[in-house]
Design a protein around this motif. Structure first.
Motif, mmCIF file in Angstrom:
data_model
loop_
_atom_site.group_PDB
_atom_site.id
_atom_site.type_symbol
_atom_site.label_atom_id
_atom_site.label_comp_id
_atom_site.label_asym_id
_atom_site.label_seq_id
_atom_site.Cartn_x
_atom_site.Cartn_y
_atom_site.Cartn_z
ATOM 1 N N VAL A 52 1.023 -1.224 0.006
ATOM 2 C CA VAL A 52 0.059 -0.213 -0.111
ATOM 3 C C VAL A 52 0.837 1.422 0.072
ATOM 4 O O VAL A 52 0.529 2.068 -0.551
ATOM 5 C CB VAL A 52 -0.924 -0.052 1.223
ATOM 6 N N VAL A 53 1.692 1.233 0.891
ATOM 7 C CA VAL A 53 2.798 2.490 0.942
ATOM 8 C C VAL A 53 3.460 2.580 -0.604
ATOM 9 O O VAL A 53 3.599 4.000 -1.064
ATOM 10 C CB VAL A 53 4.010 2.320 2.071
ATOM 11 N N ALA A 54 3.939 1.573 -1.128
ATOM 12 C CA ALA A 54 4.503 1.733 -2.604
ATOM 13 C C ALA A 54 3.520 2.418 -3.490
ATOM 14 O O ALA A 54 3.894 3.073 -4.319
ATOM 15 C CB ALA A 54 5.205 0.442 -2.780
ATOM 16 N N LEU A 55 2.375 1.770 -3.374
ATOM 17 C CA LEU A 55 1.160 2.361 -4.481
ATOM 18 C C LEU A 55 1.111 3.713 -4.076
ATOM 19 O O LEU A 55 1.087 4.660 -5.034
ATOM 20 C CB LEU A 55 0.039 1.534 -4.350
ATOM 21 N N VAL A 56 1.094 4.363 -3.145
ATOM 22 C CA VAL A 56 0.610 5.581 -2.672
ATOM 23 C C VAL A 56 1.759 6.447 -2.942
ATOM 24 O O VAL A 56 1.507 7.478 -3.673
ATOM 25 C CB VAL A 56 0.464 5.782 -1.171
ATOM 26 N N LEU A 57 3.022 6.031 -2.887
ATOM 27 C CA LEU A 57 4.231 6.754 -3.328
ATOM 28 C C LEU A 57 4.315 6.760 -4.713
ATOM 29 O O LEU A 57 4.467 8.000 -5.555
ATOM 30 C CB LEU A 57 5.604 6.205 -2.937
ATOM 31 N N ALA A 58 4.020 5.730 -5.611
ATOM 32 C CA ALA A 58 4.008 5.866 -6.916
ATOM 33 C C ALA A 58 2.873 6.638 -7.426
ATOM 34 O O ALA A 58 3.055 7.396 -8.599
ATOM 35 C CB ALA A 58 3.901 4.173 -7.432
ATOM 36 N N LEU A 59 1.843 6.939 -7.060
ATOM 37 C CA LEU A 59 0.615 7.442 -7.218
ATOM 38 C C LEU A 59 1.060 9.121 -7.214
ATOM 39 O O LEU A 59 0.754 9.862 -8.013
ATOM 40 C CB LEU A 59 -0.624 7.127 -6.526
#
Length: 178
Positions: A52-59
């Motif tokens: 989830v953290v990686a997805l938020v950073l990528a977004l």
């Protein structure tokens, strides 16, 4: 710096190697009587949070990269954070694939003993963790795509050529009007 996309077959190789290693561990555990299979629920939870953290950073990186430079806030995304988000997504592809293979590989030889409560619980733990790892791998591929920059609008970009053509026509019209 020019970062290349991670090829799909790197993840496939990591998945197969993890599958072989996980199955080997389960077979070794059966032959020696030492049970090394399974995983704590905490592992699946931590892997889900990392995804989830990686997805938020990528977004956030994608939003910054696709926003008009005149409208984008100066402190929206630090280049260091953008680079770390890309590296996190790239590592999630390989780690997610290898760990999904590892936990999935432990399930295969253990299915013969599924009637025992210990093995039933271990298979459930491994299945859930393998599913979370596969989701992390997919998030890594999506995040890597989200972190790519839009094409550079240099002199050869069609948009810039159109502007030059229109500017040339406007300049010629201004000269004839004088």
């Amino acid at each position: 710096m020019n970062a290349h996309r991670t090829p799909w077959w790197h993840a496939a190789i990591a998945l197969v190697l993890g599958l072989i290693a996980g199955a080997g561990l389960a077979v070794l555990g059966e032959s020696t009587g030492l049970t090394l299979i399974g995983t704590p629920w905490f592992v699946a939870a931590v892997l889900a949070v990392i995804g989830v953290v990686a997805l938020v950073l990528a977004l956030n990186v994608h939003k910054y990269a696709t926003t008009d430079p005149k409208k984008r806030p100066k402190t929206f995304v630090n280049p260091s954070v953008a680079f770390k988000a890309l590296v996190l997504c790239k590592s999630m592809i390989l780690a997610g694939a290898a760990l999904a293979g590892w936990y999935g590989g432990q399930i295969i030889p253990t299915l013969a003993h599924i009637e025992g409560s210990f093995y039933e619980h271990a298979v459930l733990e491994c299945a859930v963790t393998a599913a979370v790892c596969l989701a992390d791998m997919v998030i890594g591929f999506v995040g890597e795509w989200l972190c790519q920059l839009p094409p550079d609008e240099g002199a050869e970009h069609p948009k810039m050529q159109e502007q030059q053509r229109q500017g040339g026509l406007a300049g010629a019209a201004a000269k004839t009007a004088r």
